[in-house]
Every structure is written in C-alpha cells, then in structure tokens.
Motif scaffolding. Structure first.
Motif, PDB file in Angstrom:
ATOM      1  N   VAL A   1       0.870  -1.036   0.080  1.00 47.53           N
ATOM      2  CA  VAL A   1      -0.420   0.291  -0.193  1.00 47.53           C
ATOM      3  C   VAL A   1       1.371   1.198   0.431  1.00 47.53           C
ATOM      4  CG1 VAL A   1      -1.992   1.344   0.938  1.00 47.53           C
ATOM      5  CG2 VAL A   1      -1.566  -1.912   1.682  1.00 47.53           C
ATOM      6  N   THR A   2       1.078   1.788  -1.424  1.00 44.67           N
ATOM      7  CA  THR A   2       2.088   3.110  -1.623  1.00 44.67           C
ATOM      8  C   THR A   2       2.230   3.645  -0.370  1.00 44.67           C
ATOM      9  OG1 THR A   2       0.645   4.001  -3.282  1.00 44.67           O
ATOM     10  CG2 THR A   2       2.647   1.658  -3.933  1.00 44.67           C
ATOM     11  N   ASP A   3       0.866   4.586  -0.135  1.00 46.36           N
ATOM     12  CA  ASP A   3       0.727   5.879   0.640  1.00 46.36           C
ATOM     13  C   ASP A   3       0.824   5.719   1.769  1.00 46.36           C
ATOM     14  OD1 ASP A   3      -2.016   4.481  -0.473  1.00 46.36           O
ATOM     15  OD2 ASP A   3      -2.814   5.758   1.484  1.00 46.36           O
ATOM     16  N   ALA A   4       0.962   4.550   2.222  1.00 48.74           N
ATOM     17  CA  ALA A   4       0.812   3.637   3.768  1.00 48.74           C
ATOM     18  C   ALA A   4       2.117   3.472   3.990  1.00 48.74           C
ATOM     19  CB  ALA A   4       0.199   2.092   3.993  1.00 48.74           C
ATOM     20  N   CYS A   5       3.107   3.661   3.405  1.00 47.73           N
ATOM     21  CA  CYS A   5       4.944   3.424   3.117  1.00 47.73           C
ATOM     22  C   CYS A   5       5.673   4.849   2.811  1.00 47.73           C
ATOM     23  CB  CYS A   5       5.443   2.739   2.145  1.00 47.73           C
ATOM     24  SG  CYS A   5       4.665   0.838   1.796  1.00 47.73           S
ATOM     25  N   ARG A   6       6.690   4.938   3.405  1.00 43.13           N
ATOM     26  CA  ARG A   6       7.736   5.805   2.967  1.00 43.13           C
ATOM     27  C   ARG A   6       8.981   5.779   2.885  1.00 43.13           C
ATOM     28  NH1 ARG A   6       3.434   7.824   2.592  1.00 43.13           N
ATOM     29  NH2 ARG A   6       2.697  10.214   2.960  1.00 43.13           N
ATOM     30  N   ALA A   7       9.955   6.475   1.825  1.00 47.52           N
ATOM     31  CA  ALA A   7      11.142   5.903   1.625  1.00 47.52           C
ATOM     32  C   ALA A   7      12.374   6.281   2.077  1.00 47.52           C
ATOM     33  CB  ALA A   7      11.221   5.919  -0.054  1.00 47.52           C
ATOM     34  N   ILE A   8      13.308   5.364   2.167  1.00 46.54           N
ATOM     35  CA  ILE A   8      14.839   6.335   2.433  1.00 46.54           C
ATOM     36  C   ILE A   8      15.344   7.243   1.141  1.00 46.54           C
ATOM     37  CG2 ILE A   8      17.542   6.366   3.249  1.00 46.54           C
ATOM     38  CD1 ILE A   8      15.965   3.804   5.289  1.00 46.54           C
ATOM     39  N   ASP A   9      15.166   6.671   0.733  1.00 44.62           N
ATOM     40  CA  ASP A   9      15.057   6.996  -0.898  1.00 44.62           C
ATOM     41  C   ASP A   9      16.348   7.088  -1.033  1.00 44.62           C
ATOM     42  OD1 ASP A   9      14.850   7.352  -3.107  1.00 44.62           O
ATOM     43  OD2 ASP A   9      14.008   9.100  -3.276  1.00 44.62           O
ATOM     44  N   MET A  10      17.945   6.124  -0.932  1.00 42.76           N
ATOM     45  CA  MET A  10      19.213   6.911  -0.964  1.00 42.76           C
ATOM     46  C   MET A  10      19.861   6.331  -2.846  1.00 42.76           C
ATOM     47  SD  MET A  10      20.582   4.820   1.802  1.00 42.76           S
ATOM     48  CE  MET A  10      22.840   4.155   1.402  1.00 42.76           C
ATOM     49  N   ASP A  11      21.108   6.932  -3.677  1.00 46.16           N
ATOM     50  CA  ASP A  11      20.971   6.716  -4.646  1.00 46.16           C
ATOM     51  C   ASP A  11      19.785   5.844  -5.864  1.00 46.16           C
ATOM     52  OD1 ASP A  11      23.120   7.133  -3.808  1.00 46.16           O
ATOM     53  OD2 ASP A  11      23.895   5.396  -2.852  1.00 46.16           O
ATOM     54  N   GLY A  12      18.409   6.303  -5.764  1.00 42.49           N
ATOM     55  CA  GLY A  12      17.421   5.737  -6.630  1.00 42.49           C
ATOM     56  C   GLY A  12      16.597   4.161  -5.946  1.00 42.49           C
ATOM     57  N   SER A  13      16.705   4.462  -4.719  1.00 43.26           N
ATOM     58  CA  SER A  13      16.728   2.863  -4.020  1.00 43.26           C
ATOM     59  C   SER A  13      15.209   2.698  -3.764  1.00 43.26           C
ATOM     60  CB  SER A  13      17.171   3.021  -2.316  1.00 43.26           C
ATOM     61  OG  SER A  13      16.727   3.742  -1.747  1.00 43.26           O
ATOM     62  N   ALA A  14      14.575   3.902  -4.111  1.00 42.87           N
ATOM     63  CA  ALA A  14      12.646   3.615  -4.421  1.00 42.87           C
ATOM     64  C   ALA A  14      12.567   3.454  -5.410  1.00 42.87           C
ATOM     65  CB  ALA A  14      12.288   5.185  -3.856  1.00 42.87           C
ATOM     66  N   GLN A  15      12.543   3.773  -6.305  1.00 45.23           N
ATOM     67  CA  GLN A  15      12.356   3.437  -7.778  1.00 45.23           C
ATOM     68  C   GLN A  15      12.513   1.923  -8.107  1.00 45.23           C
ATOM     69  OE1 GLN A  15      10.469   5.343  -9.670  1.00 45.23           O
ATOM     70  NE2 GLN A  15      11.016   3.463 -11.362  1.00 45.23           N
ATOM     71  N   SER A  16      14.190   1.840  -7.689  1.00 46.65           N
ATOM     72  CA  SER A  16      14.662   0.478  -7.801  1.00 46.65           C
ATOM     73  C   SER A  16      13.907  -0.577  -7.869  1.00 46.65           C
ATOM     74  CB  SER A  16      16.194   0.260  -7.226  1.00 46.65           C
ATOM     75  OG  SER A  16      17.033   1.013  -8.270  1.00 46.65           O
ATOM     76  N   ALA A  17      13.277  -0.801  -6.005  1.00 43.48           N
ATOM     77  CA  ALA A  17      12.680  -1.210  -5.516  1.00 43.48           C
ATOM     78  C   ALA A  17      11.390  -0.989  -5.631  1.00 43.48           C
ATOM     79  CB  ALA A  17      12.108  -0.413  -3.874  1.00 43.48           C
ATOM     80  N   THR A  18      10.721  -0.323  -6.681  1.00 42.49           N
ATOM     81  CA  THR A  18       9.187  -0.068  -7.740  1.00 42.49           C
ATOM     82  C   THR A  18       9.471  -1.062  -8.380  1.00 42.49           C
ATOM     83  OG1 THR A  18       8.869   1.826  -6.358  1.00 42.49           O
ATOM     84  CG2 THR A  18       7.403   1.256  -8.323  1.00 42.49           C
ATOM     85  N   ASP A  19      10.201  -1.281  -9.049  1.00 41.46           N
ATOM     86  CA  ASP A  19      10.591  -1.665 -10.639  1.00 41.46           C
ATOM     87  C   ASP A  19      10.657  -3.173  -9.726  1.00 41.46           C
ATOM     88  OD1 ASP A  19      10.819   0.414 -11.902  1.00 41.46           O
ATOM     89  OD2 ASP A  19      12.946   1.134 -11.892  1.00 41.46           O
ATOM     90  N   ALA A  20      11.742  -3.602  -9.311  1.00 40.10           N
ATOM     91  CA  ALA A  20      11.757  -5.130  -8.686  1.00 40.10           C
ATOM     92  C   ALA A  20      10.163  -5.589  -8.387  1.00 40.10           C
ATOM     93  CB  ALA A  20      12.840  -5.095  -7.983  1.00 40.10           C
ATOM     94  N   MET A  21       9.818  -4.602  -7.598  1.00 34.61           N
ATOM     95  CA  MET A  21       8.828  -5.805  -6.964  1.00 34.61           C
ATOM     96  C   MET A  21       7.412  -5.850  -8.257  1.00 34.61           C
ATOM     97  SD  MET A  21       7.712  -3.877  -2.979  1.00 34.61           S
ATOM     98  CE  MET A  21       7.638  -2.207  -3.326  1.00 34.61           C
ATOM     99  N   ALA A  22       7.331  -4.809  -8.862  1.00 29.92           N
ATOM    100  CA  ALA A  22       6.565  -4.697  -9.556  1.00 29.92           C
ATOM    101  C   ALA A  22       6.732  -6.532 -10.893  1.00 29.92           C
ATOM    102  CB  ALA A  22       6.386  -3.360 -11.229  1.00 29.92           C
ATOM    103  N   ALA A  23       7.825  -6.411 -11.484  1.00 27.91           N
ATOM    104  CA  ALA A  23       8.850  -7.169 -11.894  1.00 27.91           C
ATOM    105  C   ALA A  23       9.023  -8.704 -10.591  1.00 27.91           C
ATOM    106  CB  ALA A  23      10.534  -7.700 -11.642  1.00 27.91           C
ATOM    107  N   SER A  24       8.711  -8.591  -9.856  1.00 29.77           N
ATOM    108  CA  SER A  24       7.698  -9.849  -9.521  1.00 29.77           C
ATOM    109  C   SER A  24       6.740 -10.166  -9.431  1.00 29.77           C
ATOM    110  CB  SER A  24       8.698 -10.187  -7.714  1.00 29.77           C
ATOM    111  OG  SER A  24       8.197  -9.181  -7.131  1.00 29.77           O
ATOM    112  N   GLY A  25       5.496  -9.247  -9.579  1.00 32.46           N
ATOM    113  CA  GLY A  25       4.321  -9.700  -9.337  1.00 32.46           C
ATOM    114  C   GLY A  25       3.809  -9.622  -7.673  1.00 32.46           C
ATOM    115  N   VAL A  26       4.116  -8.551  -7.546  1.00 29.58           N
ATOM    116  CA  VAL A  26       3.964  -7.248  -6.160  1.00 29.58           C
ATOM    117  C   VAL A  26       2.265  -6.378  -6.561  1.00 29.58           C
ATOM    118  CG1 VAL A  26       3.886  -5.964  -4.552  1.00 29.58           C
ATOM    119  CG2 VAL A  26       5.877  -7.760  -4.798  1.00 29.58           C
ATOM    120  N   SER A  27       1.512  -5.985  -6.147  1.00 32.14           N
ATOM    121  CA  SER A  27       0.370  -5.629  -5.948  1.00 32.14           C
ATOM    122  C   SER A  27       0.617  -3.852  -5.636  1.00 32.14           C
ATOM    123  CB  SER A  27      -0.721  -5.406  -6.644  1.00 32.14           C
ATOM    124  OG  SER A  27      -1.666  -7.289  -7.116  1.00 32.14           O
ATOM    125  N   LEU A  28       0.840  -3.137  -6.092  1.00 28.48           N
ATOM    126  CA  LEU A  28       1.563  -1.439  -5.787  1.00 28.48           C
ATOM    127  C   LEU A  28      -0.131  -1.112  -5.634  1.00 28.48           C
ATOM    128  CD1 LEU A  28       4.346  -0.742  -7.810  1.00 28.48           C
ATOM    129  CD2 LEU A  28       4.476  -1.533  -4.893  1.00 28.48           C
TER     130      LEU A  28
END
Ligand code: VGL
Ligand code: ZN
Length: 207
Positions: A174-201
């Motif tokens: 649940v994206t609005d129930a989370c906040r990111a540290i976001d170092m070196d693009g880590s938030a975008q990488s996490a989003t991409d990896a989760m989408a690729a493995s079938g997590v529903s955002l």
C-alpha cells in the motif's frame, strides 16, 4: 481489492527512529500512521514488526573503524549498507510511534537481533536463510495474501514484500502507507523489482 479474512495486514517498523526526529528518520515517516490505523480497523489479522538491534550490531557504522553511515561493507552474506545506530533494544527510538494502534495485533516480530546479520525482511534475515518464523505462522492461520505497509518502503517493506512472494503469498504494498529512505534511487529500484516479481502496488483508497 476486497479485504478478506485470509488477508494479513503487515505493519513494518513504524518506530520512533524512522520518524522525524529519530536516529534514521525517513522523510514524512509519521504520516503513514493515520493511514495504517484506518487499515488496522479493517483487517482480521494484523502483525507488526519491530527493528530490534543490540548496540553491537554489525549494521551500525559506529561498530566499524573508519566507516560512516550510508556507506557499504562486505559481509559473509553480501553487501551491507551501514546505518546510524538505530532501534536499539529497549530504547525510546525502538518503540512504536505513540499514535500507532498496536492492540489488535496478534504477533510482534522482532528482527535484527543477531549482531552478525541484518534483517530487513519480516520473513528472513539478510542471509536469506535464517527464518523469523512468520511464514509458518501465517500458513497455520490460513493467510493467503500479505498486505504490506510501513517503513521504509525501499528497505524493510521492499524485502518483506519480495520474501512474501517467494513464500507463495499473494502480495500487496500500500504505497501511501509507506515512506522511503530513497538513497541512490533505491525507491525506484524497489518499485521496479516489486512490479517485476508480481507485487501489486495499490493505494489505500483501492482497498
Ligand atoms: C530499516 C534500515 C535499517 C527499515 C531498518 O526498517 O527499513 N532500514 N534498519
Ligand atoms: Zn535496522
């Protein structure tokens, strides 16, 4: 999605040290609390996690001569980011945010207790082998879907969601129930990896 009795709400590390003023503050971290509280009232099963480190923990930069927070070191299980001292067992920083509704939770998983291994995920330590026991607990409770919320989106939420998929749970973040540290693009990488493995955002309004 429609919330069902076989769904779990997993609330990850909503602790003072990850909120503004804390040792490893996530920007706007405390803003997840009202969103999560509203969800807690709608789920039959709620589990909380608590980052719970001894002061000699190997993820703390202070325990490595010449290292600074947010650097990396090689550990036997792979690369490890170094952090400021945070969530020390029994400290105020390790307590849940004071407004988080904790009573309906049947289980609190404490993680990161082994000084030699960090543990981002609620399911497995960072060696990806040592189990917290959560998967077995959820299977015994006939949980089919794990709905992830909390802090930080790009570390503990992300690792927990990926492990939930590996453990064969349908997995939602649940994206609005989370906040990111976001170092070196880590938030975008996490989003991409989760989408690729079938997590529903999803957003909380979609639940
Ligand atoms: C976390 C870094 C270190 C988290 C915990 O909860 O995302 N991040 N320990
Ligand atoms: Zn930690």
């Amino acid at each position: 999605m429609t919330i069902q009795d076989t769904d779990l709400l997993l609330v990850i590390d909503v602790q003072n040290d990850f909120c503004p003023g804390g040792a490893l503050a996530v920007e706007d971290g405390d803003s997840v609390v009202p969103v999560i509280n509203e969800l807690i009232g709608r789920f039959k099963h709620v589990v909380l996690t608590q980052d719970w480190h001894p002061s000699d923990h190997s993820s703390f930069a202070s325990n490595h001569e010449g290292q600074s927070p947010f650097g990396t070191i090689d550990m036997p299980y792979g690369q490890q980011t170094l952090w400021p001292d945070h969530c020390i067992q029994g400290s105020t920083g390790a307590e849940f945010h004071r407004d988080l509704i904790t009573d309906p939770s049947s289980l609190i998983i404490r993680k990161g207790m082994n000084p030699a291994i960090d543990s981002y995920s609620a399911f497995f330590e960072n060696d990806q082998t040592t189990s917290t026991g959560l998967a077995g607990y959820l299977k015994d409770k006939n949980i089919k879907r794990v709905v992830c919320t909390g802090l930080a989106y790009d570390f503990c939420v992300y690792f927990s969601a990926q492990d939930a998929v590996k453990q064969q749970f349908e997995t939602v973040v649940v994206t609005d129930a989370c906040r990111a540290i976001d170092m070196d693009g880590s938030a975008q990488s996490a989003t991409d990896a989760m989408a690729a493995s079938g997590v529903s955002l999803l957003t909380s309004s979609q639940l």
